[in-house]
Design an enzyme around this catalytic site. Structure first.
Site, PDB file in Angstrom:
ATOM      1  N   HIS A 174       0.849  -1.198   0.000  1.00  0.00           N
ATOM      2  CA  HIS A 174       0.000   0.000   0.000  1.00  0.00           C
ATOM      3  C   HIS A 174       0.880   1.242   0.000  1.00  0.00           C
ATOM      4  O   HIS A 174       1.503   1.582   0.996  1.00  0.00           O
ATOM      5  CB  HIS A 174      -0.900  -0.016   1.234  1.00  0.00           C
ATOM      6  CG  HIS A 174      -2.065   0.928   1.175  1.00  0.00           C
ATOM      7  ND1 HIS A 174      -2.100   2.027   0.355  1.00  0.00           N
ATOM      8  CD2 HIS A 174      -3.250   0.920   1.834  1.00  0.00           C
ATOM      9  CE1 HIS A 174      -3.259   2.662   0.514  1.00  0.00           C
ATOM     10  NE2 HIS A 174      -3.977   2.002   1.407  1.00  0.00           N
ATOM     11  N   HIS A 177      -2.845   7.104  -0.926  1.00  0.00           N
ATOM     12  CA  HIS A 177      -3.859   7.760  -0.082  1.00  0.00           C
ATOM     13  C   HIS A 177      -3.326   8.540   1.110  1.00  0.00           C
ATOM     14  O   HIS A 177      -4.068   8.878   2.028  1.00  0.00           O
ATOM     15  CB  HIS A 177      -4.878   6.718   0.419  1.00  0.00           C
ATOM     16  CG  HIS A 177      -5.518   5.934  -0.671  1.00  0.00           C
ATOM     17  ND1 HIS A 177      -6.158   4.735  -0.460  1.00  0.00           N
ATOM     18  CD2 HIS A 177      -5.599   6.171  -2.005  1.00  0.00           C
ATOM     19  CE1 HIS A 177      -6.605   4.270  -1.612  1.00  0.00           C
ATOM     20  NE2 HIS A 177      -6.275   5.129  -2.577  1.00  0.00           N
ATOM     21  N   TYR A 179      -0.899   7.433   3.239  1.00  0.00           N
ATOM     22  CA  TYR A 179      -0.355   6.589   4.300  1.00  0.00           C
ATOM     23  C   TYR A 179       1.180   6.580   4.205  1.00  0.00           C
ATOM     24  O   TYR A 179       1.761   7.326   3.417  1.00  0.00           O
ATOM     25  CB  TYR A 179      -0.969   5.193   4.240  1.00  0.00           C
ATOM     26  CG  TYR A 179      -2.454   5.218   4.508  1.00  0.00           C
ATOM     27  CD1 TYR A 179      -2.950   5.704   5.723  1.00  0.00           C
ATOM     28  CD2 TYR A 179      -3.375   4.798   3.553  1.00  0.00           C
ATOM     29  CE1 TYR A 179      -4.318   5.760   5.980  1.00  0.00           C
ATOM     30  CE2 TYR A 179      -4.749   4.841   3.799  1.00  0.00           C
ATOM     31  CZ  TYR A 179      -5.203   5.323   5.013  1.00  0.00           C
ATOM     32  OH  TYR A 179      -6.553   5.385   5.267  1.00  0.00           O
TER      33      TYR A 179
END
Length: 367
Positions: A174, A177, A179
């Site tokens: 990931h 977004h 993060y």
């Protein structure tokens, strides 16, 4: 959307790659659910993913799972990807998905500076990020030291190794977004002057080291998917790359590090990424990187997912046209699949009248 004549045929062509073969192009998008008390996914979580696999989803990407760092997640019921109990829970998830012929990858996650001080499960753990800055640019903690960054890289690598050991079909890292990895990408949250900072290429260094470390652990033939976005949870208009040239400079180090598939997160898949072209972010990423790509963003619904309010079903014709033209290779479906585990099968069988509009009540339980 008939089962034999087919406006939806592009979605149900197999995807054959040197590292992963899928029965169709439908991917379950990663969606935070938070039904894993103590960080341990139980039988209900396994059943939740199994239901999607047995209803023709080609590839499942799990909700974000916390790597082995005390501040990796915010919430006592977010699943973890370390510790015997949590990993045993994930082993059961893999087994249930594989029993029905499905394929599944875990999304490896660290929330970085989006975590608030005092958040569970480790209230004493401080949020960490490249420069200790919140997504609004405010100083919260001290920047990560180089030693802390290197230890974080190893935490990702250990998660990748565990994913392969447990029998997953690949991993997704990931990097979107706002993060942790994305905080290194974004100049607003990364003001470092060492090798992890600088221009758009320099700011990829942390991700490059994560990808390379994961690759060392899993070998050459295990798929690594990398998710990225322009937008952040705090700023929907944010951009890492303002032009195709900048996007190419951003992507090239990630390709060289070992990414096999890019998962290109947008809020609305149909929107062009750059002026003068109809290509969306996934389309541009495929063109510039030469790698297969996953497109995502309000598939099958008339309201963008970031609002998480209700949304009605809508035509898939535009999606199928882009997929058929090869703009992207795979399609990630989020809220539609969260609401209805049979969504892909219904589309395949031409049962469009049975597709369910999204209702936010679906967020309150696992169906």
């Amino acid at each position: 959307m008939s089962s034999n004549g087919s406006t939806t045929e592009p979605l149900f062509q197999s995807f054959i790659n040197e590292k992963i073969n899928l029965s169709n192009r439908a991917v379950m998008a990663p969606m935070t659910r938070g039904f894993s008390p103590g960080g341990v996914p139980g039988e209900d979580v396994a059943a939740y993913y199994r239901r999607r696999a047995e209803n023709d989803v080609g590839l499942i990407v799990t909700e974000g799972t916390g790597i082995n760092h005390p501040a990796s997640v915010s919430g006592a019921s977010i699943p973890l990807f370390y510790g015997e109990k949590s990993l045993n829970g994930w082993a059961n998830v893999v087994e249930e998905v594989h029993k029905v012929g499905g394929k599944i990858v875990p999304q490896l996650w660290h929330v970085g500076m989006t975590r608030k001080k005092g958040d569970l499960p480790n209230e004493e753990a401080q949020p960490v990020g490249p420069s200790g800055l919140s997504l609004d640019g405010e100083k919260v903690t001290e920047p990560m030291t180089e030693a802390e960054v290197e230890n974080m890289v190893e935490a990702y690598a250990q998660a990748a190794a565990d994913a392969k050991r447990l029998g997953f079909d690949g991993i997704e890292i990931h990097g979107a977004h706002g993060y942790l990895i994305d905080q290194f990408f974004w100049d607003k949250t990364n003001q470092r002057t060492d090798r992890y900072g600088g221009d758009i290429v320099g700011r990829t260094q942390f991700a490059v080291e994560v990808i390379e470390a994961c690759r060392r652990e899993v070998g050459l033939n295990f798929p690594i998917i990398f998710r990225f976005s322009q937008w952040k949870m705090s700023d929907y208009k944010a951009k890492l790359a303002e032009t195709p040239d900048e996007l190419e400079r951003f992507l090239t180090p990630l390709v060289e590090a070992g990414v096999d598939i890019f998962h290109c997160s947008t809020r609305r898949f149909w929107e062009p990424e750059f002026e003068g072209s109809d290509l969306n972010l996934a389309g541009w990423t495929k063109k510039l990187s030469g790698k297969p790509v996953i497109s995502v963003g309000s598939v099958g619904l008339d309201g963008e997912f970031t609002s998480f309010s209700g949304a009605n079903t809508t035509s898939l014709d535009g999606l199928m046209k882009k997929l058929d033209h090869g703009e992207f290779d795979l399609v990630a479906i989020g809220r539609s699949l969260l609401m209805d585990p049979e969504w892909v099968r219904k589309v395949r069988e031409g049962r469009e009248t049975e597709l369910l509009p999204f209702d936010k009540v679906a967020l309150k339980h696992l169906t």
